[in-house]
Design an enzyme around this catalytic site. Structure first.
Site, PDB file in Angstrom:
ATOM      1  CE  LYS A 107      -3.884  -1.574   2.316  1.00  0.00           C
ATOM      2  NZ  LYS A 107      -3.717  -3.008   2.038  1.00  0.00           N
TER       3      LYS A 107
ATOM      4  NE  ARG B 190      -9.155 -12.259  -0.881  1.00  0.00           N
ATOM      5  CZ  ARG B 190      -9.929 -11.400  -2.318  1.00  0.00           C
ATOM      6  NH1 ARG B 190     -10.684 -11.803  -2.817  1.00  0.00           N
ATOM      7  NH2 ARG B 190     -10.305 -10.462  -1.852  1.00  0.00           N
TER       8      ARG B 190
END
Length: 362
Positions: free
Chosen positions: A272, A347
């Site tokens: 990020k 996930r």
């Protein structure tokens, strides 16, 4: 774990007679006021202050505990878009005002709130939870300054109908969830996340098991271990799985939860950038919610229910050993997973947790 303990009474007179009562928080629509003495105080205040009935205000009121009346308006409650959140918000706004004025044992009462309306059946609970949320102080602040100093409100006396034990159990769970979700990444790094859970469930019926051996994680939770691979070298950042188990005495149902606990999400190799990493210590809200739910279960001890949860507490660090896009990793389920973006780490850890729970459920 300190928060305002709840007492329930049936009338204002009973509330005023309670030892220590030192303020009244009146929540509702002030177009009319049920109690004549309070109606006179509010009417007189309206003469000189146009804010009365429009925003929370502290008024001096003889005959009220501590002579402190916090008039906390909800606005109209009969429009098609009105709902119980207005009660929550009014209590939230009034709570800090009462505390700043010196109140430590406030009384809460509702005015012109129709609890027979489906929208307001939980109005008493909303008022209590709104007050507690407003008075909550972050874990870092409590540990630095002490709970006694920065959370001085000790109890609240509610005029109405509510199961006090149930309401406090809900608040206890919310408080655990706030602590785990909102606390900064070093204080709530995976090992300390696990230690917080141990402390939160000490002396309760919830069993806490922590799996933190790196070889065991790689073998049993390979996707989770891959996400945490670059954090393995830093002892205080090492990943773990936290298993929480509650077993009722007469179980009729078992529910299972998997909690996503990314304690810090750099994005990994798909880093990020541009300031988007700020706030990524809160990527553990799912795990926090699961632990908070178990805290409420621990307080209520339902006989008919079993609850089993696994939380993956992992820091998605960046470094020479970080997992990268295009890797293919075989998960606990036996499924081979190609990594497309390392910032989709949640996930991955959830897949291993769910695979374990699926086998156990079967």
């Amino acid at each position: 774990m300190a928060f305002a303990q709840l007492q329930i009474v049936s009338s204002l007179a009973d509330a005023y007679s309670k030892d220590g009562a030192d303020a009244l928080i009146l929540i509702g629509n002030f177009d009319s006021v049920d109690d004549s003495a309070l109606a006179e105080v509010i009417q007189q205040a309206k003469i000189t202050d146009q804010r009365v009935g429009k925003q929370p205000l502290l008024l001096k009121a003889d005959g009220v505990p501590g002579q402190r009346l916090v008039a906390a308006p909800t606005g109209p409650l009969n429009r098609d878009f009105d709902d119980v959140r207005q009660v929550f918000d009014a209590a939230h706004a009034a709570a800090k005002m009462a505390q700043d004025a010196g109140a430590r044992h406030p009384v809460i009462a509702l005015n012109n709130v129709n609890i027979n309306d489906e929208r307001y059946k939980q109005a008493f609970l909303a008022a209590y939870l709104g007050l507690c949320q407003a008075l909550y102080q972050p874990l870092e602040a409590r540990e630095a300054h002490g709970e006694e100093a920065i959370e001085p409100t000790k109890s609240v006396i509610l005029v109405g109908e509510l199961d006090a034990d149930w309401a406090m159990a809900v608040e206890a769970g919310k408080r655990v969830a706030r602590d785990l979700a909102g606390t900064e990444p070093e204080r709530m790094a995976p090992p300390r996340f696990a230690e917080y859970c141990r402390q939160a469930f000490a002396h309760t019926a919830v069993k806490v098991t922590v799996i933190d051996d790196s070889q065991q994680l790689q073998h049993e939770y390979p996707l989770l271990a891959a996400v945490g691979r670059s954090s393995m070298a830093v002892e205080r950042h090492r990943p773990c799985v936290i298993r929480l188990e509650y077993h009722g005495s007469k179980p009729e149902r078992t529910v299972m939860f998997a909690g996503k606990g990314i304690v810090y999400d750099t994005g990994g190799a798909d880093l990020k950038v541009g300031g988007h990493m700020a706030g990524m210590s809160r990527d553990k809200g799912g795990a926090a919610g699961v632990a908070g739910f178990l805290k409420t279960v621990a307080e209520l001890q339902p006989e008919h229910l079993n609850v089993i949860a696994e939380i993956g507490a992992v820091r998605n660090s960046i470094g020479s050993d970080a997992f990268v896009a295009d890797e293919i990793i075989t998960g606990h389920s036996g499924k081979r997973v190609r990594i497309g973006n390392t910032d989709a780490e949640g996930r991955l850890i959830m897949a291993d947790l769910l695979s374990h729970l699926r086998e156990e459920a079967a």
